[in-house]
Design an enzyme around this catalytic site. Structure first.
Site, PDB file in Angstrom:
ATOM      1  N   ASP A 327       0.767  -0.956   0.011  1.00  0.00           N
ATOM      2  CA  ASP A 327       0.118   0.271   0.146  1.00  0.00           C
ATOM      3  C   ASP A 327       0.954   1.094   0.123  1.00  0.00           C
ATOM      4  O   ASP A 327       1.911   1.251   0.761  1.00  0.00           O
ATOM      5  CB  ASP A 327      -0.886   0.049   1.274  1.00  0.00           C
ATOM      6  CG  ASP A 327      -1.766   0.992   1.107  1.00  0.00           C
ATOM      7  OD1 ASP A 327      -2.756   1.190   0.207  1.00  0.00           O
ATOM      8  OD2 ASP A 327      -1.723   2.017   2.300  1.00  0.00           O
ATOM      9  N   GLU A 356       1.655  -0.776  -4.739  1.00  0.00           N
ATOM     10  CA  GLU A 356       0.694   0.125  -5.462  1.00  0.00           C
ATOM     11  C   GLU A 356       1.106   1.591  -5.676  1.00  0.00           C
ATOM     12  O   GLU A 356       1.719   2.085  -5.053  1.00  0.00           O
ATOM     13  CB  GLU A 356      -0.358   0.552  -4.186  1.00  0.00           C
ATOM     14  CG  GLU A 356      -1.770   1.338  -4.654  1.00  0.00           C
ATOM     15  CD  GLU A 356      -2.146   2.206  -3.514  1.00  0.00           C
ATOM     16  OE1 GLU A 356      -3.266   2.902  -3.702  1.00  0.00           O
ATOM     17  OE2 GLU A 356      -1.580   2.240  -2.527  1.00  0.00           O
ATOM     18  N   ASP A 423     -10.399   1.502  -4.483  1.00  0.00           N
ATOM     19  CA  ASP A 423      -9.971   2.776  -4.122  1.00  0.00           C
ATOM     20  C   ASP A 423     -10.604   3.676  -5.388  1.00  0.00           C
ATOM     21  O   ASP A 423     -10.454   5.058  -5.429  1.00  0.00           O
ATOM     22  CB  ASP A 423      -8.465   3.093  -4.554  1.00  0.00           C
ATOM     23  CG  ASP A 423      -7.724   2.671  -2.941  1.00  0.00           C
ATOM     24  OD1 ASP A 423      -8.314   2.941  -2.214  1.00  0.00           O
ATOM     25  OD2 ASP A 423      -6.679   2.202  -3.006  1.00  0.00           O
ATOM     26  N   ARG A 471     -17.546  -0.236  -2.408  1.00  0.00           N
ATOM     27  CA  ARG A 471     -17.175  -1.483  -1.488  1.00  0.00           C
ATOM     28  C   ARG A 471     -18.617  -1.674  -1.108  1.00  0.00           C
ATOM     29  O   ARG A 471     -18.609  -2.343   0.402  1.00  0.00           O
ATOM     30  CB  ARG A 471     -16.402  -0.888  -0.242  1.00  0.00           C
ATOM     31  CG  ARG A 471     -15.137  -0.203  -0.847  1.00  0.00           C
ATOM     32  CD  ARG A 471     -14.054   0.575   0.410  1.00  0.00           C
ATOM     33  NE  ARG A 471     -13.078   0.891  -0.029  1.00  0.00           N
ATOM     34  CZ  ARG A 471     -12.309   1.757   0.506  1.00  0.00           C
ATOM     35  NH1 ARG A 471     -12.422   2.025   1.862  1.00  0.00           N
ATOM     36  NH2 ARG A 471     -11.196   2.208   0.021  1.00  0.00           N
TER      37      ARG A 471
END
Length: 572
Positions: A327, A356, A423, A471
């Site tokens: 991340d 990422e 995201d 989500r």
């Protein structure tokens, strides 16, 4: 000839080993500028009067971007050091030689005027990636919203839009109970967003890296999930949130309690006391995205580096996981990632390291840091092509060519090609609910080289706006599922796996017609030649030259027509 467009560096991006005694040498030139390019090479140390070691290799164009062509030569060699130079002939017949960063009108004979490639050095630096990973298919799961082992009220589970505060009780046991769905779809790798202890639904603000969040289950549940996935031939990748922690993490809690007297002061980037992180204001300590709830770790501190690296190694040993996705990886130093790679690869050599990063990541992909990245350039270009209709088909292919031309040959098949993620808004949302556009986007994603990453629910055409609405609870009830989309994903995946030529074959032709909005990519391996046809227009298009050939996607002879926003896979 455009001299300023010619670019080559004798480093591990443009001159590197891909196997023992097997090397790749590349050069970048202006698009459509060259008629041919030859690579000339010879042994640095054997005098010409003793033995003529000179070789001449015709270089091959392997990629084209918006402004450049990329040429490549592969050569076998077994020596101490290679000297080499290039011979360019442009479309007008002008010839020039290039060695040691200098141009010459005359053929280069002085070895000191050539480029230099020490064989041992390059082989010791060789980019080694896990054998299992190339062109495999990834499925991303958001654990809190994918599946719950307990009964959850339908109204709660399918709430839309959804907020970050909604608790759907998703857990690891729920994932285990739904592994058959993942396997039957045709998935090779399951990637989960964070599962460690945290007070948020997203878990990117870690409190304890050594504890599975109680809402998700236990270490034993994770171990069972990995074991069950391995039984099905699938790998498990976990999310590594090592850039920052939550405020309740022990080191930051100590700083909040003891201030300047805390022994963990150098674990973070504290600017002054008292600490401030009011909503709408920039905190007086570094954190992720100016969000005070995610203070940034100081990974230059050897104590912090060791702590985080130990965490990564612990879960590999404890549960036999197969990869870490990093991340905010591009906000952490190269120095850390080089050490991190050595540490985790020593525990499990074929562990997969994914970074990422939302842009081109060449400096992280030289073989000593990450194995691959989430391919957001692919995502952004597909949005431009289909959702926003901002670019033409030729530019789409050229933009992908930039990556192919500049990335290591071993890395390119590992790129995580996504069309959405936790995201981003769902691709379907970005297309204003146009399912035909997602239908075609899935074809691009699953019929091109790389590791396609399917975000959970896309196979059922799940909607969802930007985070947190992207989500939502997974569509498990049939009344919500788009079965036609599911069968399309399944068919694409089945064909991809059955015909290796689609992802692994050599690209021998790329035909883009901007006025028609069509793309034809022709790939070939030793077994077959396949044409991948993508119609990006809303109207049916004719491809009569392939009529009568077999269309794998429809499992019938091709009638020569591809409907609007559709694709075909033709065996030639």
């Amino acid at each position: 000839m455009e001299y300023s467009a010619i670019y080559h560096d004798m480093d591990k991006r443009f001159c590197y080993a891909i196997d023992k005694d097997l090397f790749v040498i590349r050069v970048q030139v202006k698009k459509d500028d060259m008629r041919e390019i030859f690579l000339h090479c010879e042994d640095k140390y054997i005098p010409m009067e003793c033995k003529d070691t000179r070789k001449t290799i015709l270089m091959k164009k392997i990629a084209t971007s918006q402004f450049h062509d990329y040429y490549e030569a592969q050569l076998q060699m077994h020596l101490i050091c290679l000297r080499y130079y290039f011979e360019f002939t442009d479309t007008q017949g002008e010839k020039i030689y290039y060695g040691n960063y200098e141009f010459s009108k005359e053929c280069i004979t002085n070895r000191d005027r050539m480029f230099d490639c020490p064989q041992n050095l390059r082989e010791e630096e060789m980019f080694e990636v896990p054998d299992w990973a190339a062109n495999k298919v990834v499925y991303q799961i958001f654990p809190a919203r994918f599946a719950a082992s307990q009964q959850v009220d339908k109204e709660q589970w399918y709430k839309a839009p959804i907020s970050s505060m909604d608790d759907l009780h998703g857990d690891l046991r729920g994932i285990i109970e739904h592994l058959d769905h993942v396997q039957n779809l045709g998935i090779d790798v399951l990637y989960m967003t964070p599962v460690f202890k945290s007070n948020s639904s997203h878990k990117y603000d870690t409190i304890d890296y050594y504890q599975i969040d109680p809402s998700f289950g236990t270490t034993e549940d994770l171990r069972e999930l990995v074991q069950e996935a391995h039984k099905r031939g699938m790998k498990i990748v976990m999310d590594a949130v090592f850039n920052h922690t939550g405020r309740e993490f022990f080191a930051f809690e100590d700083i909040m309690e003891k201030g300047e007297k805390s022994k963990y002061l150098d674990w973070y980037y504290i600017e002054k006391f008292p600490l401030k992180s009011e909503r709408g204001e920039i905190p007086n300590y570094k954190c992720f995205g100016y969000y005070g709830g995610m203070p940034k770790l100081n990974l230059k501190n050897p104590e912090v580096e060791k702590f985080i690296t130990d965490v990564a190694c612990y879960w590999i040993k404890e549960c036999n996981i197969d990869g870490w996705r990093m991340d905010v990886g591009d906000e952490i130093s190269h120095y850390f990632w080089k050490n991190f790679r050595r540490a985790v690869k020593a525990v499990k050599k074929d562990i997969l390291i994914i970074g990422e990063i939302w842009h081109y990541a060449g400096d992280f992909l030289e073989g000593d840091e990450w194995d691959t990245v989430m391919n957001y350039p692919f995502y952004l270009n597909l949005i431009d092509l289909l959702a926003d209709e901002k670019i033409q088909v030729s530019q789409f292919i050229q933009n992908l060519g930039y990556l192919k031309g500049r990335l290591n040959k071993k890395c390119y098949p590992l790129m995580w090609n996504l069309i959405d993620s936790h995201d981003t808004a769902r691709f379907l949302h970005l297309c204003n609910g146009n399912k035909k556009k997602q239908h075609l986007a899935a074809a691009f994603q699953l019929l091109l080289p790389g590791m396609p990453m399917i975000y959970y629910g896309d196979e059922f055409a799940m909607p969802g706006a930007n985070d947190p609405d992207c989500r939502r609870g997974m569509y498990w009830d049939e009344e919500y599922q788009d079965k036609e989309m599911y069968e399309w994903y399944k068919q694409l995946l089945w064909i991809r796996k059955k015909h290796a030529c689609i992802s692994e074959g050599e690209l021998i032709g790329a035909i883009t017609k901007d006025e028609e909005e069509t793309i034809v990519l022709i790939r070939k391996n030793v077994e077959e030649t396949i044409a991948l046809i993508f119609n990006c227009s809303s109207n049916a298009k004719n491809f009569s030259e392939y009529e009568g050939k077999y269309n794998l996607l429809r499992d019938e002879p091709f009638n020569g027509k591809v409907e609007g926003l559709d694709a075909a896979v033709i065996v030639l």
